[in-house]
Design a protein around this motif. Sequence first.
Motif, PDB file in Angstrom:
ATOM      1  N   GLY A 287      25.735  26.853  36.814  1.00  0.00           N
ATOM      2  CA  GLY A 287      25.561  27.480  35.517  1.00  0.00           C
ATOM      3  C   GLY A 287      26.880  27.524  34.787  1.00  0.00           C
ATOM      4  O   GLY A 287      27.905  27.029  35.276  1.00  0.00           O
ATOM      5  N   PRO A 288      26.912  28.107  33.601  1.00  0.00           N
ATOM      6  CA  PRO A 288      28.154  28.218  32.839  1.00  0.00           C
ATOM      7  C   PRO A 288      29.218  28.989  33.614  1.00  0.00           C
ATOM      8  O   PRO A 288      28.905  29.952  34.336  1.00  0.00           O
ATOM      9  N   SER A 289      30.455  28.590  33.467  1.00  0.00           N
ATOM     10  CA  SER A 289      31.540  29.245  34.206  1.00  0.00           C
ATOM     11  C   SER A 289      31.642  30.724  33.856  1.00  0.00           C
ATOM     12  O   SER A 289      31.971  31.549  34.719  1.00  0.00           O
ATOM     13  N   PHE A 290      31.340  31.063  32.611  1.00  0.00           N
ATOM     14  CA  PHE A 290      31.370  32.473  32.202  1.00  0.00           C
ATOM     15  C   PHE A 290      30.465  33.310  33.107  1.00  0.00           C
ATOM     16  O   PHE A 290      30.869  34.358  33.624  1.00  0.00           O
ATOM     17  N   GLU A 291      29.241  32.825  33.312  1.00  0.00           N
ATOM     18  CA  GLU A 291      28.300  33.575  34.142  1.00  0.00           C
ATOM     19  C   GLU A 291      28.770  33.644  35.593  1.00  0.00           C
ATOM     20  O   GLU A 291      28.657  34.690  36.253  1.00  0.00           O
ATOM     21  N   GLY A 292      29.279  32.536  36.108  1.00  0.00           N
ATOM     22  CA  GLY A 292      29.742  32.528  37.490  1.00  0.00           C
ATOM     23  C   GLY A 292      30.917  33.447  37.711  1.00  0.00           C
ATOM     24  O   GLY A 292      30.968  34.174  38.719  1.00  0.00           O
ATOM     25  N   LEU A 293      31.871  33.450  36.788  1.00  0.00           N
ATOM     26  CA  LEU A 293      33.035  34.322  36.936  1.00  0.00           C
ATOM     27  C   LEU A 293      32.648  35.791  36.843  1.00  0.00           C
ATOM     28  O   LEU A 293      33.165  36.635  37.587  1.00  0.00           O
TER      29      LEU A 293
ATOM     30  N   VAL B 140      41.120  25.571  37.200  1.00  0.00           N
ATOM     31  CA  VAL B 140      40.399  25.565  35.942  1.00  0.00           C
ATOM     32  C   VAL B 140      40.272  24.121  35.451  1.00  0.00           C
ATOM     33  O   VAL B 140      41.242  23.526  34.969  1.00  0.00           O
ATOM     34  N   ASP B 141      39.067  23.568  35.571  1.00  0.00           N
ATOM     35  CA  ASP B 141      38.830  22.176  35.186  1.00  0.00           C
ATOM     36  C   ASP B 141      37.387  22.018  34.702  1.00  0.00           C
ATOM     37  O   ASP B 141      36.703  21.066  35.043  1.00  0.00           O
ATOM     38  N   GLY B 142      36.946  22.985  33.904  1.00  0.00           N
ATOM     39  CA  GLY B 142      35.584  22.936  33.395  1.00  0.00           C
ATOM     40  C   GLY B 142      35.541  22.372  31.991  1.00  0.00           C
ATOM     41  O   GLY B 142      36.001  21.266  31.741  1.00  0.00           O
ATOM     42  N   SER B 143      35.021  23.147  31.069  1.00  0.00           N
ATOM     43  CA  SER B 143      34.975  22.724  29.672  1.00  0.00           C
ATOM     44  C   SER B 143      36.386  22.467  29.152  1.00  0.00           C
ATOM     45  O   SER B 143      37.341  23.158  29.538  1.00  0.00           O
TER      46      SER B 143
ATOM     47  N   VAL C 280      38.022  27.335  27.589  1.00  0.00           N
ATOM     48  CA  VAL C 280      39.149  27.389  28.522  1.00  0.00           C
ATOM     49  C   VAL C 280      39.786  28.774  28.498  1.00  0.00           C
ATOM     50  O   VAL C 280      40.113  29.348  29.545  1.00  0.00           O
ATOM     51  N   LEU C 281      39.961  29.324  27.311  1.00  0.00           N
ATOM     52  CA  LEU C 281      40.556  30.655  27.198  1.00  0.00           C
ATOM     53  C   LEU C 281      39.687  31.699  27.886  1.00  0.00           C
ATOM     54  O   LEU C 281      40.194  32.580  28.598  1.00  0.00           O
ATOM     55  N   ALA C 282      38.368  31.610  27.707  1.00  0.00           N
ATOM     56  CA  ALA C 282      37.464  32.553  28.368  1.00  0.00           C
ATOM     57  C   ALA C 282      37.562  32.416  29.890  1.00  0.00           C
ATOM     58  O   ALA C 282      37.580  33.423  30.613  1.00  0.00           O
ATOM     59  N   ASP C 283      37.639  31.179  30.383  1.00  0.00           N
ATOM     60  CA  ASP C 283      37.786  30.965  31.825  1.00  0.00           C
ATOM     61  C   ASP C 283      39.070  31.606  32.336  1.00  0.00           C
ATOM     62  O   ASP C 283      39.078  32.255  33.391  1.00  0.00           O
ATOM     63  N   LEU C 284      40.164  31.417  31.618  1.00  0.00           N
ATOM     64  CA  LEU C 284      41.450  31.964  32.049  1.00  0.00           C
ATOM     65  C   LEU C 284      41.444  33.494  32.052  1.00  0.00           C
ATOM     66  O   LEU C 284      41.931  34.128  32.996  1.00  0.00           O
ATOM     67  N   VAL C 285      40.886  34.081  31.008  1.00  0.00           N
ATOM     68  CA  VAL C 285      40.856  35.553  30.905  1.00  0.00           C
ATOM     69  C   VAL C 285      40.050  36.156  32.053  1.00  0.00           C
ATOM     70  O   VAL C 285      40.481  37.132  32.694  1.00  0.00           O
ATOM     71  N   LEU C 286      38.886  35.589  32.327  1.00  0.00           N
ATOM     72  CA  LEU C 286      38.061  36.134  33.411  1.00  0.00           C
ATOM     73  C   LEU C 286      38.646  35.816  34.779  1.00  0.00           C
ATOM     74  O   LEU C 286      38.686  36.681  35.662  1.00  0.00           O
ATOM     75  N   ALA C 287      39.102  34.585  34.970  1.00  0.00           N
ATOM     76  CA  ALA C 287      39.636  34.189  36.272  1.00  0.00           C
ATOM     77  C   ALA C 287      40.897  34.962  36.623  1.00  0.00           C
ATOM     78  O   ALA C 287      41.173  35.200  37.806  1.00  0.00           O
ATOM     79  N   TRP C 288      41.659  35.338  35.623  1.00  0.00           N
ATOM     80  CA  TRP C 288      42.883  36.114  35.851  1.00  0.00           C
ATOM     81  C   TRP C 288      42.582  37.393  36.638  1.00  0.00           C
ATOM     82  O   TRP C 288      43.381  37.827  37.469  1.00  0.00           O
ATOM     83  N   ARG C 289      41.423  37.976  36.389  1.00  0.00           N
ATOM     84  CA  ARG C 289      41.050  39.219  37.061  1.00  0.00           C
ATOM     85  C   ARG C 289      40.699  39.005  38.538  1.00  0.00           C
ATOM     86  O   ARG C 289      40.588  39.975  39.296  1.00  0.00           O
ATOM     87  N   LEU C 290      40.522  37.759  38.929  1.00  0.00           N
ATOM     88  CA  LEU C 290      40.266  37.451  40.333  1.00  0.00           C
ATOM     89  C   LEU C 290      41.548  37.329  41.141  1.00  0.00           C
ATOM     90  O   LEU C 290      41.510  37.361  42.376  1.00  0.00           O
TER      91      LEU C 290
END
Length: 202
Positions: free
Chosen positions: A102-108, A123-126, A132-142
């Motif tokens: 599914g979308p990376s947003f949902e997975g994160l 980070v190698d999705g969209s 990309v910015l949304a992926d970075l912001v959410l992934a940062w919390r991991l």
Amino acid sequence: MPHFTEDWSTGHFPHWQRLFFELLGWDPTAPRRIVEIGVFEGRGTLWFLDHLLRHPESRITCLDTFGGGAEHLPSQTEGLEARFRANVAESGAAAKVEVLKGPSFEGLVRLLARGERADLVYVDGSHEAPDVLADLVLAWRLLPPGGVMLCDDYLWSREEAARVDILGCPKLAIDAFTNIHRRQIDFPLWGYEWQHAFERIG
């Protein structure tokens, strides 16, 4: 043998070897947790399994829609999920792999809701800057202190009507994120311009 139709990863492997083992001093036998955003056919996934996730308790979570992005042709994505899963199965390490389709947003968001942490987020999705910015912001919390963010396609660009569409490029988002968090990150002296890597500091 794994089945691949494209090779966008092999050129990274010597640089990853230097980053993780020479610069960061990672022990491949230590238990690690990796989140990979965008897996395509799994070349990168298999490298992580072989080189960074040798401990029996190590795990990787793979996030992908398996539908490709704006830059992919239908011929590249036809049967993509089946190829990825077959390649993982043939690796002999499928038990270490979790797939969130599914979308990376949902997975994160799911990973954050579960209280997950990651030693590495790739980070190698969209390639769209807002994504990309949304992926970075959410992934940062991991990432705990010492966790690493590795971003692909830093210099990739999409040309439309003979001009570069900066909103369709990862660089704008990566630069914005790293500028905002510059007091919380450390950049290894890596020298590989196509990818961007940084470590979270306390």
